[in-house]
Design an enzyme around this catalytic site. Sequence first.
Site, PDB file in Angstrom:
ATOM      1  N   ASN A 105      61.339   5.052  69.610  1.00 28.20           N
ATOM      2  CA  ASN A 105      62.546   4.461  70.194  1.00 28.20           C
ATOM      3  C   ASN A 105      62.290   2.989  70.504  1.00 28.20           C
ATOM      4  O   ASN A 105      61.191   2.590  70.907  1.00 28.20           O
ATOM      5  CB  ASN A 105      63.038   5.232  71.414  1.00 28.20           C
ATOM      6  CG  ASN A 105      62.004   5.386  72.518  1.00 28.20           C
ATOM      7  OD1 ASN A 105      60.811   5.437  72.259  1.00 28.20           O
ATOM      8  ND2 ASN A 105      62.470   5.456  73.752  1.00 28.20           N
ATOM      9  N   CYS A 133      67.038   5.308  68.704  1.00 28.79           N
ATOM     10  CA  CYS A 133      66.140   6.427  68.992  1.00 28.79           C
ATOM     11  C   CYS A 133      65.026   6.523  67.945  1.00 28.79           C
ATOM     12  O   CYS A 133      65.167   6.033  66.814  1.00 28.79           O
ATOM     13  CB  CYS A 133      66.910   7.744  68.979  1.00 28.79           C
ATOM     14  SG  CYS A 133      68.118   7.907  70.295  1.00 28.79           S
ATOM     15  N   GLU A 138      64.089   9.088  66.224  1.00 30.83           N
ATOM     16  CA  GLU A 138      64.486   9.852  65.040  1.00 30.83           C
ATOM     17  C   GLU A 138      65.182   8.949  64.017  1.00 30.83           C
ATOM     18  O   GLU A 138      64.883   8.980  62.820  1.00 30.83           O
ATOM     19  CB  GLU A 138      65.452  10.982  65.423  1.00 30.83           C
ATOM     20  CG  GLU A 138      64.868  12.018  66.365  1.00 30.83           C
ATOM     21  CD  GLU A 138      65.101  11.696  67.838  1.00 30.83           C
ATOM     22  OE1 GLU A 138      64.979  10.520  68.224  1.00 30.83           O
ATOM     23  OE2 GLU A 138      65.388  12.643  68.590  1.00 30.83           O
ATOM     24  N   CYS A 198      69.307  13.513  70.306  1.00 29.22           N
ATOM     25  CA  CYS A 198      70.630  13.272  70.902  1.00 29.22           C
ATOM     26  C   CYS A 198      71.730  13.542  69.862  1.00 29.22           C
ATOM     27  O   CYS A 198      71.455  13.706  68.663  1.00 29.22           O
ATOM     28  CB  CYS A 198      70.726  11.836  71.424  1.00 29.22           C
ATOM     29  SG  CYS A 198      71.012  10.608  70.148  1.00 29.22           S
ATOM     30  N   CYS A 215      71.861  11.136  66.831  1.00 29.90           N
ATOM     31  CA  CYS A 215      70.798  11.394  65.854  1.00 29.90           C
ATOM     32  C   CYS A 215      71.087  12.660  65.044  1.00 29.90           C
ATOM     33  O   CYS A 215      70.825  12.710  63.847  1.00 29.90           O
ATOM     34  CB  CYS A 215      69.447  11.515  66.551  1.00 29.90           C
ATOM     35  SG  CYS A 215      68.822   9.918  67.122  1.00 29.90           S
TER      36      CYS A 215
HETATM   37  N1  THU Z   1      65.607   8.794  72.857  1.00 29.42           N
HETATM   38  C1  THU Z   1      65.011   8.996  71.649  1.00 29.42           C
HETATM   39  O1  THU Z   1      64.363   8.108  71.090  1.00 29.42           O
HETATM   40  N2  THU Z   1      65.163  10.201  71.060  1.00 29.42           N
HETATM   41  C2  THU Z   1      65.678  11.292  71.670  1.00 29.42           C
HETATM   42  O2  THU Z   1      65.629  12.373  71.116  1.00 29.42           O
HETATM   43  C3  THU Z   1      66.316  11.158  72.993  1.00 29.42           C
HETATM   44  C4  THU Z   1      66.430   9.770  73.502  1.00 29.42           C
HETATM   45  C5  THU Z   1      65.363   7.524  73.541  1.00 29.42           C
HETATM   46  C6  THU Z   1      66.513   6.574  73.664  1.00 29.42           C
HETATM   47  C7  THU Z   1      66.100   5.767  74.877  1.00 29.42           C
HETATM   48  O3  THU Z   1      65.228   4.732  74.494  1.00 29.42           O
HETATM   49  C8  THU Z   1      65.330   6.732  75.737  1.00 29.42           C
HETATM   50  O4  THU Z   1      64.945   7.794  74.875  1.00 29.42           O
HETATM   51  C9  THU Z   1      66.102   7.281  76.917  1.00 29.42           C
HETATM   52  O5  THU Z   1      67.339   7.764  76.529  1.00 29.42           O
END
Ligand code: THU
Length: 138
Positions: free
Chosen positions: A52, A63, A65, A96, A99
Amino acid sequence: MGNLQKALSQDVYKKLYVKALEARKNAYAPFSGFKVGAALLTDDGSIYTGVNIENSSYGATICAERTAFVKAISEGHRGFKALAVTAGSDQEALPCGICRQFMYEFSPKMEVVTGTDTEHLNVRTLEELLPLGFRLEK
Ligand code: THU
């Protein structure tokens, strides 16, 4: 890990999860402090990792993913077997909604590996995570 029939071997899921953990070290999450790593297995056996990447303009955050997907797609890949995602040992990170939709475009039947360590992995299909997902006919 659940006892349902899975497409890949436990070793592959574990390997992918470890790659996601390693990638997580490069997460850029100064605002949430929530570091996420992902590892994506393509149909031809390549692995792309992602993290992320947050931004001072919060909405510009991407994110882990989608970072992995963007890297792979921009290198020409279009089909994917599995993606592992991890936020470390404290909490299982589930992709999320954005994603889930992003990934569904390419491989609805791919598997998503989550969990808090390699001995406690959950493997679900993307279709399980996003039932009746939206996709335009091509
Ligand atoms: N985030 C991800 O990278 N992947 C996920 O599956 C859930 C959320 C990140 C986005 C943000 O930088 C942090 O987690 C908090 O939401």
